[in-house]
Scaffold this active site. Structure first.
Site, short mmCIF file in Angstrom:
data_model
loop_
_atom_site.label_atom_id
_atom_site.label_comp_id
_atom_site.label_asym_id
_atom_site.label_seq_id
_atom_site.Cartn_x
_atom_site.Cartn_y
_atom_site.Cartn_z
N ALA A 136 -6.98 88.69 53.54
CA ALA A 136 -8.42 88.73 53.33
C ALA A 136 -8.85 90.00 52.60
O ALA A 136 -9.69 89.95 51.69
CB ALA A 136 -9.13 88.65 54.68
N LYS A 161 -8.17 86.28 66.00
CA LYS A 161 -8.26 87.57 66.69
C LYS A 161 -9.07 87.45 67.98
O LYS A 161 -8.80 88.15 68.96
CB LYS A 161 -8.86 88.65 65.79
CG LYS A 161 -7.81 89.41 65.02
CD LYS A 161 -7.24 88.61 63.89
CE LYS A 161 -5.79 88.43 63.77
NZ LYS A 161 -5.38 87.58 62.66
N GLY A 216 -15.20 81.35 54.42
CA GLY A 216 -13.89 80.84 54.03
C GLY A 216 -12.94 80.64 55.20
O GLY A 216 -13.34 80.54 56.37
N CYS A 250 -10.88 82.77 56.34
CA CYS A 250 -10.82 83.98 57.17
C CYS A 250 -11.78 83.91 58.36
O CYS A 250 -11.37 84.03 59.51
CB CYS A 250 -11.12 85.19 56.29
SG CYS A 250 -11.20 86.72 57.18
N HIS A 265 -6.46 115.69 69.57
CA HIS A 265 -5.61 115.55 70.75
C HIS A 265 -6.48 115.23 71.94
O HIS A 265 -7.53 115.83 72.11
CB HIS A 265 -4.86 116.85 71.01
CG HIS A 265 -4.05 116.80 72.26
ND1 HIS A 265 -2.83 116.15 72.33
CD2 HIS A 265 -4.29 117.28 73.51
CE1 HIS A 265 -2.35 116.25 73.56
NE2 HIS A 265 -3.21 116.93 74.29
N GLU A 313 1.46 85.22 65.64
CA GLU A 313 0.17 85.52 66.30
C GLU A 313 -0.25 84.35 67.21
O GLU A 313 -0.56 84.55 68.38
CB GLU A 313 -0.93 85.76 65.26
CG GLU A 313 -0.78 87.10 64.55
CD GLU A 313 -1.96 87.43 63.63
OE1 GLU A 313 -2.96 86.68 63.61
OE2 GLU A 313 -1.86 88.45 62.91
N LYS A 360 -18.02 74.48 50.12
CA LYS A 360 -18.19 73.11 50.60
C LYS A 360 -18.08 73.00 52.12
O LYS A 360 -18.32 71.95 52.69
CB LYS A 360 -17.17 72.20 49.94
CG LYS A 360 -15.72 72.54 50.25
CD LYS A 360 -14.80 71.57 49.54
CE LYS A 360 -13.36 71.89 49.84
NZ LYS A 360 -12.42 71.00 49.17
C1 LIG Z 1 -4.77 81.46 61.17
C2 LIG Z 1 -4.96 82.47 60.07
C3 LIG Z 1 -5.08 83.81 60.38
C4 LIG Z 1 -5.26 84.75 59.38
N1 LIG Z 1 -5.37 86.06 59.74
C5 LIG Z 1 -5.54 86.99 58.78
C6 LIG Z 1 -5.69 88.35 59.13
O1 LIG Z 1 -5.69 88.72 60.30
N2 LIG Z 1 -5.87 89.25 58.14
C7 LIG Z 1 -5.89 88.88 56.82
O2 LIG Z 1 -6.03 89.74 55.96
N3 LIG Z 1 -5.74 87.59 56.46
C8 LIG Z 1 -5.58 86.64 57.41
N4 LIG Z 1 -5.46 85.33 57.04
C9 LIG Z 1 -5.50 84.99 55.60
C10 LIG Z 1 -6.95 85.00 55.09
O3 LIG Z 1 -7.69 84.08 55.83
C11 LIG Z 1 -6.96 84.65 53.61
O4 LIG Z 1 -6.11 85.51 52.91
C12 LIG Z 1 -8.37 84.78 53.04
O5 LIG Z 1 -9.27 83.95 53.72
C13 LIG Z 1 -8.37 84.44 51.55
O6 LIG Z 1 -9.65 84.55 51.05
P1 LIG Z 1 -10.13 83.72 49.77
O7 LIG Z 1 -11.54 84.15 49.53
O8 LIG Z 1 -9.17 83.84 48.69
O9 LIG Z 1 -10.11 82.19 50.22
P2 LIG Z 1 -10.62 81.39 51.53
O10 LIG Z 1 -10.97 82.30 52.63
O11 LIG Z 1 -9.59 80.37 51.75
O12 LIG Z 1 -11.96 80.74 51.03
C14 LIG Z 1 -12.00 79.75 50.05
C15 LIG Z 1 -13.23 78.89 50.26
O13 LIG Z 1 -13.38 78.06 49.11
C16 LIG Z 1 -13.96 76.85 49.51
N5 LIG Z 1 -13.67 75.84 48.48
C17 LIG Z 1 -12.46 75.39 48.05
N6 LIG Z 1 -12.60 74.49 47.07
C18 LIG Z 1 -13.94 74.36 46.87
C19 LIG Z 1 -14.73 73.58 46.00
N7 LIG Z 1 -14.18 72.75 45.08
N8 LIG Z 1 -16.07 73.68 46.09
C20 LIG Z 1 -16.66 74.51 46.97
N9 LIG Z 1 -15.96 75.28 47.83
C21 LIG Z 1 -14.62 75.21 47.77
C22 LIG Z 1 -13.27 76.55 50.84
O14 LIG Z 1 -14.09 75.71 51.62
C23 LIG Z 1 -13.13 77.95 51.44
O15 LIG Z 1 -14.17 78.20 52.36
C24 LIG Z 1 -5.31 84.35 58.03
C25 LIG Z 1 -5.21 82.99 57.70
C26 LIG Z 1 -5.04 82.07 58.70
C27 LIG Z 1 -4.94 80.62 58.33
#
Ligand SMILES: Cc1cc2nc3c(=O)[nH]c(=O)nc-3n(C[C@H](O)[C@H](O)[C@H](O)COP(=O)(O)OP(=O)(O)OC[C@H]3O[C@@H](n4cnc5c(N)ncnc54)[C@H](O)[C@@H]3O)c2cc1C
Length: 469
Positions: free
Chosen positions: A324, A53, A42, A44, A448, A190, A36
């Protein structure tokens, strides 16, 4: 008319959803991915890993230009900050990266839908399209990959200007004079580092008496010492009980977590970074009967199956570290399982990295965990100061600490503090994936001069036979 009949539909286009969708399509499943947000990737790619980063790197350069060059024999004039340009670079990195996913979808024949999804039956999803109108999709299987959202602190309403979440902290229009970060976890440290390097006074308030719960205690203490030396102030064992917003910022009231006299702290910006919650809002899970646990996570079995047999879930929305790469691995695993293969994630080997300077990386067990489990272990610990390349690079802060089984020498955990810790930890993860011993690492030829030689030396140290210290 758009195709609306699929083998599998991923709801959510973050690392769990978009990687899972690509893998499913590669395996011949007719696949769609819905998000959405308007751009895929997402949390990430849009408001998490990647923009943070980009700002971490830019702020490191800003700091380096001011403080890190004279030792190398040259001086620069006044270093000026162009914050809008720094933000524009970050936005371009995000834009280029998220556009890349649409390219990958096209290449792998994943059908994208931009809109809000509601699961209306075990095999059907309604999508309210961002561009207007709606579609009803049918799918043999549905994978929930809706990720997570910021946890708010009661009494502190996030306005993304003065009281910000991580999302607002990635887009501040000016460097705050005093940024108070509530929460001494990865995201707080961070983003606190970013703004501290750009000139803010930064205070981190943490409820516990240590930073980064879950991380090896010795490592956490060192992180606090190093970041403290850089100028970040820590108030540990304190809870924020109140925040009063005024014309110039926010006055926070803090109390010792153990009870006692309150104190106040004035901030012009407050970053609330106390954690993230699984996100399933408006998804229709109660209607369709998908069970959640008390923390709001979708309950799944070892094959990511929810309480509804055709509905699965991966990523931040289920149990496990909110990372992620963990979401990506689960996305691949569910795609392979749905295609009849043996998808699997090894949860004992999920590295985690804090991208401060120096970086902090770990994989596997901490000393505290090994002690609690009654496992006898050996430690191989080597500081980067013994390494010639680290000295040549002026990057000697930190150490590698390998924990091995006292009896078998099998690597059980590895913890690294160093400028390149996030990259170096991959070697320990690979070693653990293959059940390697510290001796195996020590007997592997490392180039090295590289800082990776310290990982080898730590392998030697675990067996009491270092060569360079
Ligand atoms: C500031 C910050 C820094 C981060 N840095 C790191 C890092 O360096 N390394 C790392 O490994 N992790 C990091 N993370 C965590 C990482 O972003 C998450 O663990 C990862 O994005 C999770 O992936 P996911 O696919 O489960 O969900 P998400 O990435 O949260 O994606 C879920 C998606 O679902 C969509 N969605 C939700 N409900 C609906 C719906 N009803 N209909 C349609 N779409 C929907 C949302 O719009 C979203 O885009 C960080 C997080 C933040 C906030």
């Amino acid at each position: 008319m758009a195709d609306t009949n699929f083998d599998v539909v991923f709801v959510g286009g973050g690392p769990g959803g978009y990687i899972g969708a690509i893998r499913a399509a590669q395996l011949g499943l007719k696949t769609a991915c819905i998000d959405k947000r308007g751009t895929f990737g997402g949390t990430c790619l849009n408001v998490g890993c990647i923009p943070s980063k980009a700002l971490l790197k830019s702020s490191e350069y800003f700091h380096l230009a001011q403080h890190g060059l004279s030792d190398h024999g040259f001086s620069v004039g006044e270093v000026k900050l162009d914050l809008p340009k720094m933000m524009a670079r970050k936005d371009k990195v995000v834009g280029d990266t998220t556009k890349g996913i649409e390219f990958l979808f096209k290449k792998n024949k994943v059908t994208p839908f931009k809109g809000a999804a509601t699961i209306i039956g075990p095999n059907s999803i309604k999508v309210v399209l961002n561009d207007g109108g709606e579609e009803t999709l049918t799918a043999k299987n549905i994978v929930i990959a809706t990720g997570s959202d910021v946890v708010a602190l009661p009494g502190l309403t996030i306005d993304e200007q003065t009281i910000v979440s991580s999302t607002g902290a990635l887009t501040l229009g000016a460097v705050p004079k005093h940024l108070v970060v509530i929460g001494g976890g990865v995201i707080g440290l961070e983003l606190g580092s970013v703004w501290q390097r750009l000139g803010a006074k930064v205070t981190v308030v943490e409820f516990l008496d240590r930073l980064i719960p879950g991380m090896d205690g010795e490592v956490a203490k060192n992180v606090q010492r190093i970041l403290g030396k850089q100028g970040i102030e820590f108030k540990l064992g304190k809870k924020v009980v109140k925040g009063d917003k005024g014309p110039n910022g926010v006055t926070l009231t803090l109390e010792p977590a153990a009870g006692g006299a309150a104190e106040t702290l004035d901030a012009d910006v407050v970053l609330v970074a106390i954690g993230r919650r699984p996100y399933t809002d408006s998804l229709g899970l109660d209607t369709v009967g998908v069970a959640l646990d008390p923390k709001g996570r979708v309950v799944v079995d070892h094959h990511y199956k929810s309480s509804v047999p055709s509905i699965f879930a991966v990523g931040d929305v289920i149990t496990g570290p909110m990372l992620a790469h963990k979401a990506e691995e689960e996305g691949v695993a569910i795609a392979e399982l749905l295609a009849g293969q043996a998808g699997h994630v090894n949860y004992d080997v999920i590295p985690s990295v804090i991208y401060t300077a120096p970086e902090v990386a770990s994989v596997g067990k901490t000393e505290e965990e090994l002690k609690a489990a009654g496992v006898e272990y050996k430690i191989g610990k080597v500081p980067f100061s013994v390494n010639a390349r680290a000295r040549a690079n002026a990057d000697i802060e930190g150490f590698v600490k390998i924990l091995t089984d006292a009896r078998t020498d099998k690597v059980l955990g590895c913890h690294i503090i160093h400028g390149e810790a996030g990259t170096l930890i991959a070697e320990a993860a690979l070693a653990m994936e293959f059940g390697a011993s510290a001796e195996d690492i020590a007997r592997t030829c490392h180039a090295h001069p590289t800082v990776s030689e310290v990982v080898k030396e730590a392998g030697l140290a675990a067996n009491g036979r270092t060569l360079n210290m």
